[in-house]
Write an enzyme that holds these catalytic residues in place. Structure first.
Site, PDB file in Angstrom:
ATOM      1  N   HIS A 106       0.849  -1.217   0.012  1.00 24.69           N
ATOM      2  CA  HIS A 106      -0.002  -0.172   0.066  1.00 24.69           C
ATOM      3  C   HIS A 106       0.637   1.423   0.110  1.00 24.69           C
ATOM      4  CE1 HIS A 106      -4.052   2.036   1.679  1.00 24.69           C
ATOM      5  NE2 HIS A 106      -3.156   2.785   0.885  1.00 24.69           N
ATOM      6  N   HIS A 146       1.435   5.213  -2.408  1.00 23.75           N
ATOM      7  CA  HIS A 146       0.944   6.256  -3.189  1.00 23.75           C
ATOM      8  C   HIS A 146       2.067   7.038  -3.927  1.00 23.75           C
ATOM      9  CE1 HIS A 146      -3.268   5.812  -1.892  1.00 23.75           C
ATOM     10  NE2 HIS A 146      -2.742   5.655  -0.724  1.00 23.75           N
ATOM     11  N   TYR A 147       2.429   6.791  -5.169  1.00 28.27           N
ATOM     12  CA  TYR A 147       3.546   7.539  -5.656  1.00 28.27           C
ATOM     13  C   TYR A 147       3.163   8.577  -6.588  1.00 28.27           C
ATOM     14  CZ  TYR A 147       6.892   3.773  -4.112  1.00 28.27           C
ATOM     15  OH  TYR A 147       7.544   3.023  -3.312  1.00 28.27           O
ATOM     16  N   HIS A 199      -6.005  -0.563   5.791  1.00 32.69           N
ATOM     17  CA  HIS A 199      -5.872   0.093   6.878  1.00 32.69           C
ATOM     18  C   HIS A 199      -6.907   0.327   7.948  1.00 32.69           C
ATOM     19  CE1 HIS A 199      -7.947   3.016   4.351  1.00 32.69           C
ATOM     20  NE2 HIS A 199      -6.969   3.498   3.734  1.00 32.69           N
ATOM     21  N   ASP A 215       0.538   2.497   3.894  1.00 37.65           N
ATOM     22  CA  ASP A 215      -0.059   3.580   3.250  1.00 37.65           C
ATOM     23  C   ASP A 215       0.695   4.837   2.998  1.00 37.65           C
ATOM     24  OD1 ASP A 215      -2.270   5.131   2.122  1.00 37.65           O
ATOM     25  OD2 ASP A 215      -3.428   5.399   4.240  1.00 37.65           O
ATOM     26  N   HIS A 275       2.802  14.252   0.622  1.00 37.50           N
ATOM     27  CA  HIS A 275       2.314  15.507   0.293  1.00 37.50           C
ATOM     28  C   HIS A 275       3.543  16.657   0.382  1.00 37.50           C
ATOM     29  CE1 HIS A 275      -1.603  14.114   0.320  1.00 37.50           C
ATOM     30  NE2 HIS A 275      -1.472  13.639   1.347  1.00 37.50           N
ATOM     31  N   GLY A 285      -3.008  12.261   5.149  1.00 38.64           N
ATOM     32  CA  GLY A 285      -2.097  11.096   4.820  1.00 38.64           C
ATOM     33  C   GLY A 285      -0.466  11.640   5.351  1.00 38.64           C
TER      34      GLY A 285
END
Length: 425
Positions: free
Chosen positions: A56, A58-59, A228, A301, A305, A320
């Protein structure tokens, strides 16, 4: 060329042994003692583990590369000891056609320095009720399906999605969230939300959708994975579902077991995440769930940012936190070394072989002759400080900066190639 990692404490088949690891032709050849090679790394006093597996992350590429891109995200993974990751599809454009999926998979292979498995979306742009062609997405390289960041709002859509996913032998990995109950909330419902005068998030936003989906999963037989999980009731629902034979797995994020809403010091955007930090009762239930097997694995996760998006109060901040570079060290320090809640073997399993097993990643998460030489070496004897200047990720949005930890990554190998080494640029 033969490479040997010598004199390490090696995690293999659920046990810790003193051994050497011989690598040749990108594979693990032998795990034994008194091995020699053309190149040798001394791992005396170090932990030698299978490359960790994070299902899990996020790219942000394409679409929001100012937050993260495939290269920096994979570098962050390598620095954290992860050699295999599952990348969520909430990018722009969402890879909802075979052409877009093929392009995404190719980009992951070209830019990533770790193994990147790509999720396809459950619905076309993660918010509509339109279901893409799962067979075509799978053929193009999708390894599982998720709308992470969004719950599937209608039962009919999820029911159809599960039927089609089952027909194509694809896992549905869901962000369980009923938006009508979430209602633009920010902080877990309770004293902290009242103290900070911020919109509360009821646990029902998560638990009602899990309950719905478990019934749908029972009917369809799909492999239903819950991202999650964060509440006591969620754990209880999964425990009951497993007892009834429903094909369900679930993950917990490090921050939900390391922190509670009591740890939020003030109205600070670095503590804004979704699901939010819950209360101590929820935290305790998550730990019990890990220990009794209700929760199958740990996944970060990792949600980077830009600094400006997390500075100031929670209302204006993005949801996040990052996790790739801090997960192992923070979990090891608190739960293995200090509080002795877990054994090291348990922690390694939840971060390596368990996620690989849950998602059918046959070459990942294990140290065995014949497998890919994906290896992480950790320094569990010496204390280090988590410092912002050391992050490989573009995102520095984590409350763990400044903590003193054990378990810093010394070296990470992918297919026998060193992709991260402490102290090098």
């Amino acid at each position: 060329m033969k490479t040997v990692i010598k004199n390490g404490t090696v995690y293999q088949n659920g046990r810790l042994i003193h051994a050497d690891v011989l690598i040749e032709d990108q594979k693990i050849k032998v795990i034994g003692t008194n091995l020699t090679g053309d190149k040798e790394f001394d791992a005396t006093g170090k932990l030698v583990a299978p490359g960790l597996v994070d299902v899990h992350v996020h790219y942000r590429e394409p679409g929001q590369t100012y937050k993260e891109d495939i290269r920096t995200g994979s570098e962050a993974a390598a620095r954290g000891g992860f050699t295999t990751v599952g990348a969520m599809p909430n990018v722009t454009p969402v890879p909802n056609t075979p052409e877009l999926m093929e392009k995404m998979v190719k980009k992951n292979q070209e830019k990533g320095i770790v193994h990147i498995f790509q999720y396809g979306p459950i619905t076309n742009d993660e918010t509509t009720d339109i279901i893409p062609d799962y067979a075509a997405l799978k053929k193009a390289g999708a390894f599982a399906l998720s709308n992470d960041g969004h719950g599937v709002q209608t039962a009919q859509t999820m029911y159809l999605a599960m039927q089609k996913a089952k027909a194509n032998n694809l896992i549905i990995a869901t962000h369980a969230q009923d938006d009508s109950l979430f209602n633009h909330g920010i902080v877990n419902e309770g004293k902290k939300a009242e103290e900070l005068n911020l919109p509360p998030v009821t646990e029902l936003a998560e638990t009602t959708q899990i309950a719905r989906d478990l019934l749908l999963a029972q009917k369809t037989g799909v492999h239903y994975h819950i991202c999650h999980v964060s509440t006591k009731t969620s754990v209880e629902l999964v425990r009951m579902a497993k007892a009834r034979g429903i094909n369900v797995t679930c993950e917990v994020a490090p921050h939900h077991i390391l922190l509670t809403d009591d740890d939020i010091p003030k109205d600070n955007g670095y503590y804004k995440m979704n699901p939010p930090l819950r209360n101590k009762e929820d935290q305790a239930a998550l730990l019990v769930g890990l220990l009794d097997g209700t929760i199958d694995l740990i996944a970060t996760d990792h949600a980077p940012h830009a600094k400006k998006e997390k500075q100031g109060g929670m209302k204006g901040a993005a949801f996040g936190i990052t996790g790739s570079e801090t997960a192992f060290s923070t979990l090891y320090t608190k739960f293995v070394k200090k509080d002795k809640v877990f054994t090291l073997e348990q922690l390694l399993s939840w971060l390596s072989d368990k996620p690989a097993e849950a998602f059918g990643l046959k070459d990942a998460g294990v140290l065995e002759p014949g497998k890919n030489a994906d290896i992480a070496i950790f320094d569990i004897e010496h204390e280090a400080t988590i410092e912002e200047k050391d992050y490989k990720s573009k995102g520095v949005n984590t409350p763990f900066t400044g903590q003193k930890v054990y378990g810093e990554t010394v070296m990470t190998m992918v297919n026998g190639k060193v992709v991260y080494q402490r102290g090098t640029k």
